[in-house]
Motif scaffolding. Structure first.
Motif, short mmCIF file in Angstrom:
data_model
loop_
_atom_site.label_atom_id
_atom_site.label_comp_id
_atom_site.label_asym_id
_atom_site.label_seq_id
_atom_site.Cartn_x
_atom_site.Cartn_y
_atom_site.Cartn_z
N THR A 28 50.93 39.64 54.55
CA THR A 28 49.51 39.31 54.54
C THR A 28 49.03 39.55 53.13
O THR A 28 49.07 40.68 52.63
N PHE A 29 48.62 38.48 52.47
CA PHE A 29 48.17 38.55 51.08
C PHE A 29 46.68 38.86 51.09
O PHE A 29 45.86 38.06 51.50
N SER A 30 46.34 40.07 50.63
CA SER A 30 44.96 40.56 50.68
C SER A 30 44.45 40.85 49.27
O SER A 30 45.14 40.62 48.28
N ILE A 31 43.26 41.39 49.21
CA ILE A 31 42.63 41.77 47.93
C ILE A 31 43.53 42.74 47.16
O ILE A 31 43.62 42.65 45.93
N ILE A 32 44.21 43.62 47.84
CA ILE A 32 45.07 44.61 47.17
C ILE A 32 46.16 43.92 46.37
O ILE A 32 46.36 44.20 45.18
N GLU A 33 46.88 42.98 47.00
CA GLU A 33 47.93 42.24 46.30
C GLU A 33 47.34 41.34 45.22
O GLU A 33 47.89 41.23 44.12
N ASN A 34 46.20 40.74 45.54
CA ASN A 34 45.55 39.86 44.57
C ASN A 34 45.18 40.60 43.29
O ASN A 34 45.40 40.12 42.19
N ARG A 35 44.63 41.80 43.44
CA ARG A 35 44.25 42.59 42.27
C ARG A 35 45.46 42.96 41.43
O ARG A 35 45.39 42.99 40.19
N GLN A 36 46.58 43.23 42.07
CA GLN A 36 47.80 43.53 41.31
C GLN A 36 48.19 42.32 40.45
O GLN A 36 48.52 42.46 39.27
N ILE A 37 48.13 41.14 41.06
CA ILE A 37 48.46 39.92 40.32
C ILE A 37 47.45 39.65 39.22
O ILE A 37 47.81 39.36 38.08
N LEU A 38 46.16 39.74 39.54
CA LEU A 38 45.12 39.47 38.54
C LEU A 38 45.22 40.42 37.34
O LEU A 38 45.09 40.00 36.19
N ASN A 39 45.46 41.69 37.61
CA ASN A 39 45.61 42.67 36.52
C ASN A 39 46.81 42.33 35.65
O ASN A 39 46.74 42.38 34.42
N TYR A 40 47.91 41.99 36.29
CA TYR A 40 49.12 41.62 35.55
C TYR A 40 48.87 40.37 34.70
O TYR A 40 49.20 40.34 33.51
N LEU A 41 48.25 39.34 35.30
CA LEU A 41 48.02 38.09 34.57
C LEU A 41 46.99 38.24 33.46
O LEU A 41 47.07 37.56 32.44
N ILE A 62 46.95 34.62 54.37
CA ILE A 62 46.12 34.87 53.19
C ILE A 62 44.71 35.22 53.64
O ILE A 62 44.09 34.47 54.40
N ASP A 63 44.22 36.34 53.17
CA ASP A 63 42.83 36.70 53.39
C ASP A 63 41.99 35.77 52.51
O ASP A 63 42.14 35.78 51.28
N PRO A 64 41.13 34.93 53.08
CA PRO A 64 40.41 33.94 52.26
C PRO A 64 39.48 34.55 51.21
O PRO A 64 39.16 33.88 50.22
N THR A 65 39.11 35.80 51.36
CA THR A 65 38.25 36.41 50.34
C THR A 65 39.00 36.61 49.02
O THR A 65 38.38 36.86 47.98
N VAL A 66 40.33 36.46 49.06
CA VAL A 66 41.13 36.51 47.83
C VAL A 66 40.66 35.44 46.85
O VAL A 66 40.62 35.66 45.64
N TYR A 67 40.27 34.27 47.37
CA TYR A 67 39.84 33.18 46.50
C TYR A 67 38.53 33.51 45.81
O TYR A 67 38.34 33.22 44.64
N LEU A 68 37.62 34.11 46.55
CA LEU A 68 36.36 34.55 45.96
C LEU A 68 36.61 35.61 44.90
O LEU A 68 36.05 35.56 43.79
N ASP A 69 37.47 36.55 45.21
CA ASP A 69 37.84 37.60 44.26
C ASP A 69 38.43 37.00 42.99
O ASP A 69 38.08 37.41 41.88
N SER A 70 39.29 36.01 43.14
CA SER A 70 39.91 35.36 41.96
C SER A 70 38.87 34.61 41.14
O SER A 70 38.91 34.62 39.91
N SER A 71 37.93 33.95 41.80
CA SER A 71 36.87 33.22 41.09
C SER A 71 36.01 34.15 40.26
O SER A 71 35.61 33.82 39.15
N GLN A 72 35.72 35.32 40.81
CA GLN A 72 34.79 36.25 40.17
C GLN A 72 35.44 37.20 39.17
O GLN A 72 34.75 37.73 38.31
N ASN A 73 36.75 37.41 39.29
CA ASN A 73 37.38 38.48 38.51
C ASN A 73 38.56 38.04 37.67
O ASN A 73 39.45 38.84 37.38
N SER A 74 38.59 36.77 37.28
CA SER A 74 39.72 36.33 36.47
C SER A 74 39.37 35.09 35.66
O SER A 74 38.31 34.51 35.82
N LYS A 75 40.30 34.71 34.81
CA LYS A 75 40.19 33.48 34.01
C LYS A 75 40.97 32.35 34.68
O LYS A 75 41.31 31.36 34.05
N MET A 76 41.27 32.49 35.98
CA MET A 76 41.97 31.46 36.73
C MET A 76 41.08 30.22 36.82
O MET A 76 39.96 30.29 37.29
#
Length: 129
Positions: A28-41, A62-76
């Motif tokens: 289950t890909f959640s905010i926790i895993e997403n933050r690890q990836i975002l910090n690394y990238l 996939i927890d859909p809030t991961v997409y919101l998190d990526s939009s708000q907290n990265s250069k993706m």
């Protein structure tokens, strides 16, 4: 030259301005895993815009809030999904949470070309401002 980063939940292959992600079966890909990836990238790309290619060779949630998190907290700047079994209702939900372009592809080559084109256009637009 691409390089590979292993996480307990999946693998990233980092290219010049995009990453290809393959998540492990059954996670289950959640905010926790997403933050690890975002910090690394963030460190890998040094704050530069980048693209994310999700190579969905395995089945996982996939927890859909991961997409919101990526939009708000990265250069993706975009997400490409590569799969032969994209769920259109899941894709509709993902698009509601991610404010940048999301497209689906049947193969990595088409996804990478789309991503390169999109990022090149953005770079050209930003250099003209």
């Amino acid at each position: 030259m691409p390089h590979v980063k292993e996480f307990v939940f999946g693998t990233l292959t980092v290219n010049h301005n995009f990453v290809i992600a393959e998540m492990n079966e059954g996670i289950t890909f959640s905010i926790i895993e997403n933050r690890q990836i975002l910090n690394y990238l963030e460190n890998v790309f040094s704050g530069r815009p980048y693209g994310y290619i999700s190579h969905r060779v395995n089945s996982y949630s996939i927890d859909p809030t991961v997409y919101l998190d990526s939009s708000q907290n990265s250069k993706m700047r975009a997400i490409a999904i590569v799969s032969d079994r994209v769920d259109s209702s899941a894709l509709t939900l993902e698009r509601q949470f991610f404010t940048q372009p999301i497209e689906t592809f049947q193969n990595l080559q088409d996804a990478a070309k789309w991503m390169q084109d999109l990022l090149s256009k953005e770079k050209a637009l930003n250099s003209n401002q």
